[in-house]
Design a protein around this motif. Structure first.
Motif, short mmCIF file in Angstrom:
data_model
loop_
_atom_site.label_atom_id
_atom_site.label_comp_id
_atom_site.label_asym_id
_atom_site.label_seq_id
_atom_site.Cartn_x
_atom_site.Cartn_y
_atom_site.Cartn_z
N TYR A 23 0.86 -1.18 0.00
CA TYR A 23 0.00 0.00 0.00
C TYR A 23 0.89 1.23 0.00
O TYR A 23 1.82 1.34 0.80
N THR A 24 0.60 2.16 -0.90
CA THR A 24 1.41 3.38 -1.03
C THR A 24 0.51 4.61 -0.97
O THR A 24 -0.57 4.63 -1.58
N LYS A 25 0.96 5.60 -0.25
CA LYS A 25 0.31 6.90 -0.22
C LYS A 25 1.34 7.95 -0.58
O LYS A 25 2.46 7.95 -0.05
N GLU A 26 0.96 8.86 -1.49
CA GLU A 26 1.94 9.84 -1.97
C GLU A 26 1.29 11.20 -2.13
O GLU A 26 0.13 11.30 -2.55
N THR A 27 2.04 12.24 -1.79
CA THR A 27 1.59 13.61 -2.00
C THR A 27 2.67 14.37 -2.76
O THR A 27 3.88 14.11 -2.61
N LYS A 28 2.23 15.32 -3.59
CA LYS A 28 3.16 16.17 -4.33
C LYS A 28 2.65 17.61 -4.26
O LYS A 28 1.47 17.88 -4.49
N ASP A 29 3.58 18.53 -3.97
CA ASP A 29 3.30 19.97 -3.99
C ASP A 29 4.17 20.60 -5.07
O ASP A 29 5.38 20.36 -5.12
N TYR A 30 3.54 21.44 -5.89
CA TYR A 30 4.26 22.01 -7.03
C TYR A 30 4.00 23.51 -7.10
O TYR A 30 2.87 23.98 -6.90
N PHE A 31 5.07 24.27 -7.38
CA PHE A 31 4.96 25.71 -7.57
C PHE A 31 5.87 26.11 -8.72
O PHE A 31 6.99 25.60 -8.86
N ARG A 32 5.38 27.03 -9.54
CA ARG A 32 6.14 27.41 -10.73
C ARG A 32 5.87 28.86 -11.10
O ARG A 32 4.75 29.36 -10.95
N THR A 33 6.92 29.53 -11.56
CA THR A 33 6.76 30.85 -12.16
C THR A 33 7.34 30.80 -13.57
O THR A 33 8.36 30.15 -13.82
N THR A 34 6.68 31.50 -14.49
CA THR A 34 7.13 31.58 -15.88
C THR A 34 7.23 33.05 -16.26
O THR A 34 6.29 33.82 -16.05
N SER A 35 8.36 33.43 -16.83
CA SER A 35 8.59 34.82 -17.24
C SER A 35 8.97 34.86 -18.71
O SER A 35 9.70 34.00 -19.20
N THR A 36 8.47 35.88 -19.40
CA THR A 36 8.75 36.08 -20.82
C THR A 36 9.37 37.46 -21.02
O THR A 36 8.86 38.46 -20.48
N PHE A 37 10.48 37.50 -21.79
CA PHE A 37 11.19 38.76 -22.06
C PHE A 37 11.36 38.89 -23.57
O PHE A 37 11.96 38.02 -24.21
N PHE A 38 10.80 39.97 -24.13
CA PHE A 38 10.85 40.21 -25.57
C PHE A 38 11.34 41.64 -25.76
O PHE A 38 10.60 42.60 -25.55
N SER A 39 12.62 41.79 -26.12
CA SER A 39 13.23 43.13 -26.13
C SER A 39 12.61 44.04 -27.19
O SER A 39 12.60 45.26 -27.03
N LEU A 40 12.08 43.47 -28.28
CA LEU A 40 11.49 44.29 -29.32
C LEU A 40 10.19 44.93 -28.86
O LEU A 40 9.88 46.08 -29.18
N LEU A 41 9.43 44.18 -28.05
CA LEU A 41 8.14 44.67 -27.55
C LEU A 41 8.11 44.49 -26.04
O LEU A 41 7.48 43.56 -25.52
N PRO A 42 8.79 45.36 -25.30
CA PRO A 42 8.88 45.17 -23.85
C PRO A 42 7.52 45.19 -23.16
O PRO A 42 7.37 44.66 -22.06
N GLY A 43 6.51 45.74 -23.80
CA GLY A 43 5.19 45.74 -23.21
C GLY A 43 4.60 44.35 -23.10
O GLY A 43 3.64 44.12 -22.35
N PHE A 44 5.17 43.41 -23.84
CA PHE A 44 4.69 42.02 -23.79
C PHE A 44 5.41 41.20 -22.72
O PHE A 44 5.07 40.03 -22.51
N ASN A 45 6.41 41.79 -22.07
CA ASN A 45 7.10 41.07 -21.00
C ASN A 45 6.11 40.72 -19.89
O ASN A 45 5.25 41.54 -19.53
N SER A 46 6.23 39.54 -19.34
CA SER A 46 5.24 39.11 -18.35
C SER A 46 5.84 38.05 -17.43
O SER A 46 6.82 37.40 -17.76
N THR A 47 5.20 37.90 -16.28
CA THR A 47 5.53 36.84 -15.33
C THR A 47 4.23 36.36 -14.69
O THR A 47 3.39 37.18 -14.31
N TYR A 48 4.05 35.06 -14.62
CA TYR A 48 2.89 34.54 -13.90
C TYR A 48 3.32 33.35 -13.06
O TYR A 48 4.30 32.68 -13.35
#
Length: 786
Positions: free
Chosen positions: A473-498
């Motif tokens: 018998y097995t019991k398992e838990t997983k906790d996950y956290f992630r951030t993603t960031s985008t950098f576009f020097s031509l259109l800095p207004g599109f830079n984002s992080t979530y």
């Protein structure tokens, strides 16, 4: 832009005592094998085994024998000591002599020597191994994906796919267990398990050293020694250094790829204060500092707007006359550091009852640059840095009597993984035309806790008939956290992080096993076995949209297997083992590609979902034989047949097939695998002995990626490898006292170019890349032993 990661990445993890890395985890924890036997018997067995090993003169040896199949070989596949020929399941065992005979120097050398085993270097990485058994495995080494074949070093589980390509240093044996092993080995053994058992120090002194020189400026150095300090204390150590130039040359950048540069060592202490108590301590370290592992593109690439990007050297020929190519300025580096410690305490409570505690800590650190597209374009250029550490604790209670034997245990695993990833895609977005730069970064954390309780027992219900059963018998838990960031020097207004923090994943599993075996004759055993295994659920580490289906947790996979077989020894000359099996593989975790809009920028972005989308039916048969028809002559073979077929594989993109991909060929499930070997030893009297040996290995047509057709159903030919043979040979001279040996080894003598793995990321610039096995190599190896 590839240098931006290093300062912040190194700074964030500087000082962490939580790493674990690389290519040659050196089979360390040398003295930590969990044998449910008395401490007194274990000590005596080690002394006997060491004497036998020295008499057998392992490594480069000239004696023709069938030790790899001998009925007296003892294995611990069921967590108790048993003769190989008495274990009612499909197991292949290799001692150091046998490994030399099949010319294996790392884990991938087992290819062909085990029926229905696919084991190759992982795609795009010098320190990962792609392992499939009977059509079940996990080719993706991303840190959030779990393996489907468990890898154990002295019964310590290696949690990640990275860091499991092991150099074979001072081994006692390797055991390959085919079929689900969920009852005794737990999660992520849905396809099977591979156990590495390192040599343990004892009361007899032993030492050996090897130097090998070969093609591509290869130089390998290995040394090991062990012996007593007092009557109750023994110590041992082993060290290695392995270096070779790359197989692939980039004439544009004056670089070489696919090389090897590893160093490692281990130390072990065995303390036996009484015949009832034994304490084993071990520590190991390995480091890999290789160049990029580069493949070859299958087709031309495209920008996100569909503009073609021509590739000059796509897959087309079966030779090694192609040249690798990577993006100018991209670092030519993959690094891994892997270390660990372990301790085992065994105490005999009675003559029949033993309790054991096994404690282990492992630490992995990888910094890999990967040019996924393998071209001069910056489309699939990534950096993946991983920091992983795990702590495990196992308690076992073993019982053995004339008719009943068994083992019960409790297991706990705590694993923490952090990663930092960077993807550079200037050419994919056309940014290079505007002197602009595009970068996407990912930082994530994964925490896993796994708890298990298990029991397994064998009872002789009548003479020569045993019934075995077990449950976990097995019991398992997983906790996950992630951030993603985008950098576009031509259109800095599109830079984002979530940020993305899904609810905790919680799963449970119950895995049973039952078997019956009948010793019909003294040299013939018949058996039948049913077993279940499961592979952990988890989170998609490639999700680009925190609100889409690709970010949902996926559930565990499960597999049921039904097997019947026989093990026999005929006329004291022929060892013949065979089995047939059938099984169902459910909730197959499939990575499904597509395109979706970025949730913030609106820019079309690759969608890489992981879904429980598939169900497979798997049937097959296996045969292993070793024949010694005359003194000095050994002929052996291993043959596997596999019939794997999708029964379900949901994918809404395949509208012409009703939203199903069940017509596709399952990946890494060739219909046939085979090896045929022979060796002959010529005795030279007082001058020693000379052995001449060779082998040929075959694998039939193989799909190298799960996504191997277009949406219209047409197969992508470049993602398949046609059936092929690889031929090896060796000549070894050994002195009469077996203290010295000199051997000439040749691998892939016909210089056959064969594909082993593939990357399929067609939603990103039409990327499809394949990787190749090693070309022809020749080496000279000198061994001295005492």
């Amino acid at each position: 832009m590839t240098a931006v990661w290093r300062e912040s990445w190194q700074g964030e993890y500087n000082g962490m005592t939580k790493g674990f890395v690389a290519r040659g985890l050196l089979l360390t924890s040398a003295a930590i094998v969990v044998f449910p036997m008395t401490a007194q018997a274990q000590s005596a067995a080690e002394t006997t085994a060491q004497a036998a090993d020295e008499a057998a003169a392992p490594s480069a040896t000239a004696a023709a024998d069938d030790e790899g199949f001998d009925q007296e070989i003892v294995v611990t596949a069921r967590r108790t000591e048993e003769k190989l020929q008495r274990v009612p399941s499909s197991i292949s065992a290799f001692n150091e002599r046998t490994l030399d005979r099949i010319q294996a120097t790392d884990t991938t050398g087992l290819q062909g020597a085990v029926p229905n085993l696919n084991i190759v270097q992982g795609r795009g990485s010098s320190n990962a191994t792609n392992i499939f058994i009977r059509g079940i495995g996990q080719p993706d080494a991303l840190q959030t994906f779990d393996p489907a074949v468990g890898v154990y070093v002295d019964d310590v589980y290696l949690s990640r796919i990275r860091g499991n390509q092991l150099d074979l240093l001072d081994l006692e044996r390797i055991e390959v267990l085919r079929g689900p092993q969920g009852t005794l080995y737990g999660k992520n053994t849905i396809g099977g398990a591979i156990k590495f058992v390192s040599r343990k120090p004892g009361q007899d002194f032993r030492a050996n050293g090897t130097i090998a020189l070969g093609s591509y400026d290869q130089i390998d150095l290995k040394g090991a020694a062990s012996g007593p300090v007092t009557d109750t204390l023994a110590v041992g150590f082993a060290v290695m250094r392995s270096k070779r130039d790359g197989f692939v040359k980039d004439s544009f950048r004056s670089e070489r790829y696919n090389d090897k540069d590893s160093v490692g060592g281990r130390a072990a202490v065995a303390f036996t204060p009484s015949d009832k108590v034994r304490l084993d301590l071990a520590a190991d370290y390995s480091h890999d500092d290789a160049s990029l592992n580069v493949g070859r593109p299958v087709n031309n690439l495209t920008t996100i707007f569909g503009v073609p990007l021509p590739v000059s050297d796509t897959v087309g020929t079966g030779s090694y006359n192609w040249r690798g190519r990577t993006t100018a300025g991209f670092p030519n580096s993959t690094k891994l550091t892997h270390w660990g410690t372990s301790a085992t305490l065994a105490v005999d409570l009675t003559d029949a009852l033993t309790v054991k505690s096994i404690t282990a800590y492992r630490n992995l650190k990888t910094d890999d640059y990967i040019d996924i597209d393998a071209t001069r374009y910056e489309i699939g250029d990534v950096f993946v840095g991983v920091r992983q550490h795990q702590t495990s604790q196992e308690f076992q209670l073993a019982y053995s009597s004339d008719r009943l034997s068994g083992v019960a245990g409790l297991y706990y695993l705590d694993e923490r993984v952090k990663s930092h990833q960077e993807a550079y895609a200037d050419d994919f977005l056309g940014a290079a035309f505007f002197n602009s730069r595009f970068l996407r970064t990912v930082d994530d954390r994964l925490k896993t806790r796994s708890y298990a309780a298990y029991a397994n027992a064998s009872f002789e219900i009548v003479p020569d008939v045993r019934l075995s059963a077990g449950l976990r018998y097995t019991k398992e838990t997983k906790d996950y956290f992630r951030t993603t960031s985008t950098f576009f020097s031509l259109l800095p207004g599109f830079n984002s992080t979530y940020a993305f923090s899904p609810p905790r994943g919680k799963w449970t599993d119950t895995s049973p096993m039952a078997s019956i075996d009948w010793q019909a004759l003294s040299n013939l055993m018949l058996y039948a076995r049913v077993s279940k295994g499961f592979k952990s659920g988890g989170f998609n580490g490639r999700a680009n949209n925190p609100n889409g289906s690709e970010s949902s947790a996926y559930d565990p996979e499960t597999a049921w297997s039904y097997e019947a077989g026989f093990k026999s020894r005929i006329a004291n000359q022929l060892t013949l083992n065979g089995s047939v099996f059938t099984g169902t593989y459910k909730d197959f975790q499939a990575r499904v590609s597509g395109v979706d809009d970025d949730p913030i920028t609106g820019i079309p972005t690759a969608k890489l979902s992981v879904l429980n989308a598939g169900k497979l039916r798997i049937n097959g048969a296996e045969l292993e034989a070793a024949w010694t028809p005359a003194t000095g002559l050994l002929i052996d073979t291993q043959i596997g047949y596999l019939d794997a077929e999708y029964k379900e594989f949901d994918d809404v993109r395949f509208t012409a097939f009703g939203g199903s991909r069940a017509f596709q060929t399952p990946a890494f499930a060739p219909k046939w695998t085979a090896r045929f070997g022979a060796q002959y030893a010529v005795e030279l009297g007082t001058m020693g002995a000379l052995t001449i040996g060779g082998q040929t290995r075959y694998k039939s047509r193989t799909a190298l990626a799960v996504d191997n057709t277009l949406l219209n159903g047409n197969e992508i030919d470049g993602l398949f490898q046609k059936g092929y043979w690889v031929h090896d040979a060796r000549v070894v001279y050994e002195t009469e006292n077996k203290h010295f040996a000199l051997g000439l080894y040749g691998n892939n003598l016909a210089n056959r170019a064969y594909k082993t793995d593939a990357q399929e990321f067609s939603s990103v610039g039409s990327i499809r890349t394949v990787y190749y096995g090693a070309p022809r190599t020749v080496s000279v190896r000198f061994t001295a032993r005492y």
